[in-house]
Design an enzyme around this catalytic site. Sequence first.
Site, PDB file in Angstrom:
ATOM      1  N   GLY A  95      18.433  51.543  44.234  1.00 33.56           N
ATOM      2  CA  GLY A  95      18.763  50.721  45.398  1.00 33.56           C
ATOM      3  C   GLY A  95      19.339  51.462  46.582  1.00 33.56           C
TER       4      GLY A  95
ATOM      5  N   ARG B  86       2.392  37.360  34.589  1.00 33.12           N
ATOM      6  CA  ARG B  86       2.965  37.793  35.871  1.00 33.12           C
ATOM      7  C   ARG B  86       3.255  36.608  36.784  1.00 33.12           C
ATOM      8  NH1 ARG B  86       2.705  43.330  37.181  1.00 33.12           N
ATOM      9  NH2 ARG B  86       1.532  44.446  35.627  1.00 33.12           N
TER      10      ARG B  86
ATOM     11  N   ARG C 167       7.031  46.047  40.500  1.00 32.44           N
ATOM     12  CA  ARG C 167       6.102  45.109  39.885  1.00 32.44           C
ATOM     13  C   ARG C 167       4.911  44.921  40.820  1.00 32.44           C
ATOM     14  NH1 ARG C 167       6.589  45.361  35.162  1.00 32.44           N
ATOM     15  NH2 ARG C 167       5.465  43.431  34.774  1.00 32.44           N
TER      16      ARG C 167
ATOM     17  N   HIS D 222       7.015  52.020  51.408  1.00 38.23           N
ATOM     18  CA  HIS D 222       6.221  52.883  50.540  1.00 38.23           C
ATOM     19  C   HIS D 222       6.453  54.331  50.956  1.00 38.23           C
ATOM     20  CE1 HIS D 222       3.052  54.142  47.888  1.00 38.23           C
ATOM     21  NE2 HIS D 222       2.523  54.852  48.869  1.00 38.23           N
TER      22      HIS D 222
ATOM     23  N   ASP E 298       0.242  48.231  48.220  1.00 37.92           N
ATOM     24  CA  ASP E 298       0.520  49.212  49.273  1.00 37.92           C
ATOM     25  C   ASP E 298      -0.468  49.105  50.433  1.00 37.92           C
ATOM     26  OD1 ASP E 298       2.666  50.140  47.792  1.00 37.92           O
ATOM     27  OD2 ASP E 298       1.437  51.585  46.713  1.00 37.92           O
TER      28      ASP E 298
ATOM     29  N   GLU F 227      15.393  60.165  53.426  1.00 38.27           N
ATOM     30  CA  GLU F 227      16.228  60.048  54.627  1.00 38.27           C
ATOM     31  C   GLU F 227      15.530  59.230  55.702  1.00 38.27           C
ATOM     32  OE1 GLU F 227      17.880  63.549  56.457  1.00 38.27           O
ATOM     33  OE2 GLU F 227      18.169  64.463  54.482  1.00 38.27           O
TER      34      GLU F 227
ATOM     35  N   GLU G 219      13.178  56.997  55.094  1.00 36.91           N
ATOM     36  CA  GLU G 219      13.111  55.610  54.606  1.00 36.91           C
ATOM     37  C   GLU G 219      14.353  54.838  55.032  1.00 36.91           C
ATOM     38  OE1 GLU G 219      11.973  54.979  50.484  1.00 36.91           O
ATOM     39  OE2 GLU G 219      11.109  56.980  50.379  1.00 36.91           O
TER      40      GLU G 219
END
Length: 204
Positions: free
Chosen positions: A11, A65, A91, A109, A145, A172, A174
């Site tokens: 996280g 799912r 997931r 991503h 993605d 960094e 991100e």
Amino acid sequence: RKTAILISGRGSNMGALISAAMSPDYPAEIALVLSNRPDAKGLERAAEFGIPTAVVDHTDFSEDREAFERQVDAVLKDHKIEIVALAGFMRILTPFLVNAWANRMINIHPALLPSFKGLATHERALEEGVKLHGATVHFVSAEMDDGPIIIQGAVPVLDRDTPDALAARVLEVEHKIYPKALALVAGGKAKVTGARVTSGGDDA
Ligand code: GRF
């Protein structure tokens, strides 16, 4: 706008979003952190910040799912969530959750999409010998993605890079671009037109 962050692990992106949202003029309020793994480190961190947390353990839903996602959706609705930010949420989503949150769910991503979708992005970037790598925040669409790109951040790939060194450099970036992207979405500034997002500025 009330925002939920969905995590599966440590996280650090979640932490960057929570910190950004503490500034008074930030347009998103982090109202929930939800994990599919009860042992996700990020849950403790969120609780330390005083953010409500929830766990929907995907292993309780065997291979179903969609049943898992219906429970996630129910928890999001209970907390009156308006925007969902996936941050290391491991997931693959079905069309159920993607459609339920169309244009209101974003993901980060660790690659410059559309290159290097999927896992092990840094290893593959080094194998391919690309000289620029980075991260992408995008709206979530049915394909993994994929979906309209909100912000990208690039870093150089250095001659002696290892996957870990490259990952740290990308991380960094991100932590910088995700809070900016969420602010654009929560502030109603990121408009989706076909495959493109316009944000009416150059604040990326
Ligand atoms: C990040 O690199 C993110 O881009 C990827 O998974 C990682 C999660 O890291 N999807 P963290 O949990 O935010 O620290």
